[in-house]
Structure formats: C-alpha cells, structure tokens
Design an enzyme around this catalytic site. Sequence first.
Site, mmCIF file in Angstrom:
data_model
loop_
_atom_site.group_PDB
_atom_site.id
_atom_site.type_symbol
_atom_site.label_atom_id
_atom_site.label_comp_id
_atom_site.label_asym_id
_atom_site.label_seq_id
_atom_site.Cartn_x
_atom_site.Cartn_y
_atom_site.Cartn_z
ATOM 1 N N THR A 21 52.070 -66.040 31.306
ATOM 2 C CA THR A 21 51.105 -65.779 30.232
ATOM 3 C C THR A 21 49.836 -65.143 30.779
ATOM 4 O OG1 THR A 21 51.925 -67.780 29.134
ATOM 5 C CG2 THR A 21 49.907 -66.841 28.282
ATOM 6 N N SER A 116 43.442 -71.226 36.523
ATOM 7 C CA SER A 116 42.787 -71.718 35.327
ATOM 8 C C SER A 116 42.594 -73.229 35.295
ATOM 9 C CB SER A 116 43.586 -71.251 34.112
ATOM 10 O OG SER A 116 42.904 -71.558 32.942
ATOM 11 N N HIS A 117 43.248 -73.868 34.335
ATOM 12 C CA HIS A 117 43.070 -75.301 34.092
ATOM 13 C C HIS A 117 43.998 -76.146 34.961
ATOM 14 C CE1 HIS A 117 46.161 -73.427 31.755
ATOM 15 N NE2 HIS A 117 46.784 -74.591 31.677
ATOM 16 N N LYS A 129 45.815 -62.569 39.126
ATOM 17 C CA LYS A 129 46.165 -61.631 38.052
ATOM 18 C C LYS A 129 45.344 -60.363 38.197
ATOM 19 C CE LYS A 129 43.114 -63.199 34.345
ATOM 20 N NZ LYS A 129 42.999 -63.444 32.929
ATOM 21 N N ASP A 281 36.756 -74.924 31.775
ATOM 22 C CA ASP A 281 37.907 -75.179 32.656
ATOM 23 C C ASP A 281 37.700 -74.594 34.056
ATOM 24 O OD1 ASP A 281 38.104 -72.503 31.982
ATOM 25 O OD2 ASP A 281 40.290 -72.502 32.038
ATOM 26 N N ASP A 283 38.369 -71.836 35.625
ATOM 27 C CA ASP A 283 37.815 -70.494 35.832
ATOM 28 C C ASP A 283 36.810 -70.085 34.758
ATOM 29 O OD1 ASP A 283 39.884 -70.441 33.970
ATOM 30 O OD2 ASP A 283 40.367 -68.359 34.362
ATOM 31 N N ASP A 285 36.871 -69.848 31.429
ATOM 32 C CA ASP A 285 37.129 -69.094 30.200
ATOM 33 C C ASP A 285 37.434 -69.991 29.009
ATOM 34 O OD1 ASP A 285 39.610 -69.792 31.161
ATOM 35 O OD2 ASP A 285 40.431 -67.763 31.209
ATOM 36 N N ARG A 286 37.862 -71.227 29.263
ATOM 37 C CA ARG A 286 38.127 -72.127 28.135
ATOM 38 C C ARG A 286 36.896 -72.970 27.811
ATOM 39 N NH1 ARG A 286 44.191 -74.526 28.518
ATOM 40 N NH2 ARG A 286 45.223 -72.574 29.082
ATOM 41 N N GLU A 367 41.990 -68.808 20.507
ATOM 42 C CA GLU A 367 43.309 -69.433 20.627
ATOM 43 C C GLU A 367 43.176 -70.951 20.572
ATOM 44 O OE1 GLU A 367 46.070 -67.002 23.453
ATOM 45 O OE2 GLU A 367 44.229 -67.516 24.493
ATOM 46 N N GLU A 368 44.262 -71.573 20.172
ATOM 47 C CA GLU A 368 44.282 -73.041 20.116
ATOM 48 C C GLU A 368 44.109 -73.677 21.485
ATOM 49 O OE1 GLU A 368 46.940 -74.387 21.809
ATOM 50 O OE2 GLU A 368 47.703 -72.349 22.128
ATOM 51 N N LYS A 380 38.418 -64.548 27.371
ATOM 52 C CA LYS A 380 37.751 -65.618 26.651
ATOM 53 C C LYS A 380 36.602 -66.118 27.521
ATOM 54 C CE LYS A 380 41.539 -68.809 27.861
ATOM 55 N NZ LYS A 380 42.597 -67.920 28.363
HETATM 56 C C1 G16 Z 1 46.194 -68.596 29.463
HETATM 57 C C2 G16 Z 1 46.057 -67.396 28.596
HETATM 58 C C3 G16 Z 1 45.802 -67.840 27.194
HETATM 59 C C4 G16 Z 1 46.898 -68.781 26.727
HETATM 60 C C5 G16 Z 1 46.996 -69.938 27.687
HETATM 61 C C6 G16 Z 1 48.132 -70.905 27.395
HETATM 62 O O1 G16 Z 1 44.991 -69.275 29.497
HETATM 63 O O2 G16 Z 1 44.995 -66.583 29.029
HETATM 64 O O3 G16 Z 1 45.721 -66.705 26.406
HETATM 65 O O4 G16 Z 1 46.620 -69.258 25.462
HETATM 66 O O5 G16 Z 1 47.198 -69.437 28.978
HETATM 67 O O6 G16 Z 1 49.316 -70.326 27.694
HETATM 68 P P1 G16 Z 1 50.658 -71.157 27.764
HETATM 69 O O7 G16 Z 1 50.771 -71.844 26.431
HETATM 70 O O8 G16 Z 1 51.691 -70.111 27.988
HETATM 71 O O9 G16 Z 1 50.543 -72.170 28.878
HETATM 72 P P2 G16 Z 1 44.347 -69.682 30.882
HETATM 73 O O10 G16 Z 1 43.069 -70.354 30.504
HETATM 74 O O11 G16 Z 1 45.372 -70.592 31.517
HETATM 75 O O12 G16 Z 1 44.192 -68.393 31.613
#
Ligand code: G16
Length: 547
Positions: A21, A116-117, A129, A281, A283, A285-286, A367-368, A380
Amino acid sequence: MATRTVLTVPTQPIAGQRPGTSGLRKKVTVFEQPGYLENFVQSIFDSLEGFAGQTLVVGGDGRYYNDRAIQTIVRMAAANGFGRVLVGQHGILSTPAASCVIRKHQAFGGIILSASHNPGGPEGDFGIKYNTGNGGPAPEKITEAIYAHTQKLGRYLTVDTPDIALGDIGECEVAGTKVIVIDSVADHAALLGTLFDFDAIRALLASGDFRLCFDAMHAVTGPYAHALIVKALGAPAASVVNGVPLSDFGGGHPDPNPTYAEELIQTMFGDDAPDFGAASDGDGDRNMIVGRRFIVTPSDSLAVLAANAHLVPAYAGGLKGLARSMPTSAAVDRVAAALGIACFETPTGWKFFGNLLDAGKITLCGEESAGTGADHVREKDGLWAVLFWLNILAVRRQSVEAIVREHWQRFGRNYYSRHDYEGVDSAAANGLMAHLHAQLASLPGQTIDGALIASADDFAYTDPVDGSVSTGQGIRIGLADGARIVFRLSGTGTEGATLRVYLERYEPDATQHAIETQQALAGLIALADRIAGIRERTGRTTPTVIT
Ligand code: G16
C-alpha cells in the site's frame, strides 16, 4: 569537483520486493541482508528517466537502520548521477515534511524511509518508498515498474566514499554530487504557518481555559510539534509528551489509535483531562484526535474538518472537492453534498489522491486509517490535522465533543468501526477472501439474519484524471438499508496477513446518536462473521485492534 568513480557491484534478483500500500515494508532483519536495500534502491533508479543532475530528497522517520540506509542511498544516488541530494538532519524527515521539501526545492523525487505505524528497533520493521516530483507517493505504474526491475536486476551502482555527517547542517560532496543536510523541520513548519490562523490559536492557548496534550509517541513528530505547538503557538513545553524521537519508539507501537496510544487515552479520560488531545504515528502522517473523554473517529474528523474549513484562512475561499478512500465512512460525502462539491471515492492508499490533488479536483482528503490532508503537500499530514482542529476550536470556542455532536445533528451520524485481525495465517486469510469472492454473484437479493443484501462486489477504480484502472481493492457488501461491510487484506503488514473488516451504518435520527459504537454495529459485526466465516477460518474470536 571530484571525479565520479562508480563501482558496479554484481547482484541477483531478490524475491518479494513488491511495494505494498505504501512502499516496501519488511522486518529490519530482511533489509539487513546483503544487497537487499541496494537492489531495491537501484530498481527505483532504473525505473526512472531523466534524473541526471537533478535533486533527490532523502529522509526517514528515524527508526532503527534509518541512518545506515541513508548513507547507502546517498552513495548510490551519487553513483547513479543525481546532481544534488537533500537529506534531513540526523536523517530525519517526517513523511509530510519530505513531501513539502520535494515540492519546495523542485526535486526530481524523494526516497522516504519509514514503516509508518509499525514497531521499530532491531526486531521491528523498516520500509522504503519513492515519491515523485509532485511530492506524492509513486503511482502504481511506477511501483510496478520498480518491482519489475527487482526481478531482473544484475548489478547496482555505488561509490566508495566515507559516510556523510548527518548531524551537521551544511553542504558536502560525494563523488561529484552535492549533498546538503537540511533542517528537518523548517520548510514544513513554515508552510503550515501560512495555512492557519496562528493568532487565533495563540489567543486560545493564552486564554488560560484551554489545555492540550500532543503525544509524539517517541516517533518523528516530536521536533515538529515543539517548533509549531510550543515555539510558534506558545503552548507550555509539557503539552508535547514522548517528544524525543527514539529508534525503537521507546518499545511502543507508534500507531495513533485508542489501543496503541493508550497513554494519551488515559490522560484524556483522566480526572484532570486537557481539552484537546492528539497523537501522530511513526512518520508523522497519521493523526488521532481526542476530546475530553471523547474519541473522534478519523472518518468523522475528516467530515468535521471539511464542514468547518471556512473558518481556516487557507480554505476560507471554498473547497474544490473532497475525497476519501473506499473503506472510509461516507460522513464526508454528506458534507460534500451540502457544500455542493464533488466527493471522490478512491482505493486505500494515499497515492490515489495524487492525481485528484494535482488536477485541482479536490482540496481536502482523508482515510479511515487516521490520515487527513490537503493540497499543501501530497502526503497525509498529522500536524496539519492537529493545527486544523486547533484553528476550529480557537474560532468556535466549544469542546471537541460539542463540535462533533453538533455535526451529527446536522448531517446525521455514520456509526463506523474497523476490526483488525493481525498476524493471521496467510493461507487462511487468502482462503477467507476467496470464499467471499465466490459469493459475490449470489449474495445480492439474499436475506441473511434479517438483513437484505443489495450489492456485493470487488472494488475497482478508474482514475478520473489519467484513466488508469486498479482492481481488487476490497470486497464491498451493501445492505438495502444503506449499511455496508468491507473486507480487505492490509498491504502494510510484515507478518502473516492482517484482515481488515470495515463496518458502517448511517443513523439520521439525532435521538439515536448516543449508542455505543460496537453496540450500534452489533448486527453488522455478526453478519460479517456469518458471511466471511472469520472465526472459523482465522481461529480468532475477537479482533486484535478495534478502531
Ligand atoms: C498507508 C497508506 C494509507 C493507507 C494505510 C493502510 O499508511 O499511505 O493510504 O490507508 O497504509 O493501508 P493498509 O490497510 O493496506 O494497511 P501509512 O501511514 O502506513 O503509510
């Protein structure tokens, strides 16, 4: 300038380097294998054209292996012919800050190091990425090209030079390429300073009857939050907690949700709770937004921001359009309808918003999964969301809870929850999805446990700007009363599979807005299990995380 003496190192394709993703995420131990990082970085460069002499931005969330990876990437960027590399000091750039730096300095693109998280540390996760010149995550066309290169790679290019001093802001040269270590915070903080009414927020913070708590979760946003919330807006230093970035995030799981941001939740539900709480989170962005004893779901947060955008200087002139990912609740759709603007539904992944933002079709999106952002960058942006909320609070002078409840009264309430089953056996998870696929044709028209099923499909998206098509983006089951269930496998996990089940039901009647969310969705939760066989197939009786 020194001569570029490029070393050509023979290598072999490594299986499994397909970006998910949001880039390639694996265990640190996987990335530490000889050639693993190098292969992927070379595949990025091999899939690009026209970058000779151009600028590359490099930075990450500071997690374990960040610094070593940056030295490798700088050498490879020099060997491959970039003219200039901009690196965040200490290797740090939050994801939105990296997006901002790419855009501001008109870079060719950037490499962001983050999982990320996901947890960090030697046993944790790492990720990488590529973002394009618009500052946004590479679209699928590029990530697929990168993957194709990983499967046929025979060599990578590097130079034999000493490590650069990541701690020192300034310029140096690596084999003829100029490397500039930049302040990690300045560009992003300056940009955010142009969007919001800082005077109004300062006045709110100085009023004496408003306190806030921002939990940086020992991840990348600590320095950004200090610069913005403490230095620029005047909040007491103690308002930022866990503000020192640590390479293992202090052993925590830097995912701002009620389960993993437990410390903030305890503070916000305690006797002396502040008025506003937020977390970001790994990085940056969340975001998670919490009022006093009141959690705002990300889907509601997006809708509230959109409905109140006229209170924020940058958006007071109106919004061009809105967008949300498919599994995100439709709360924001109702705001778009009221504003008379378009609302786009995209697959999960921030990269799908890029074209809509570039084409000027949308201003805000979200996004959720706790991501909200706008057209100021192409990622984000956690602190952006926090400042947006503070701007609204500074103007409206109401509590977070009052603002959300008023919103529900006006637009109706979208009861919404996501159930995550983490670390599920991959074969079992794939089997569950196949089982759902097999039912798609027969489900519509059936009544199961009193619920009439109106539609069932696998979400496919045609990008309205470039016409590209993305299929297999999640199973949607719609009920005749408008409720829906969505099933997806996460594309960001690193262990087994993570099954995500998204549940949503709309309640227009304001007298019915105080039901506990899981109770309000109990019928749908049971139906999801009935249709997908979650318990039976995964062996799990409860989700790992409920948001
Ligand atoms: C990434 C993407 C987001 C996505 C999220 C969850 O977030 O940038 O757009 O909503 O993953 O993805 P999944 O449901 O496939 O785990 P982040 O914050 O992890 O970069």
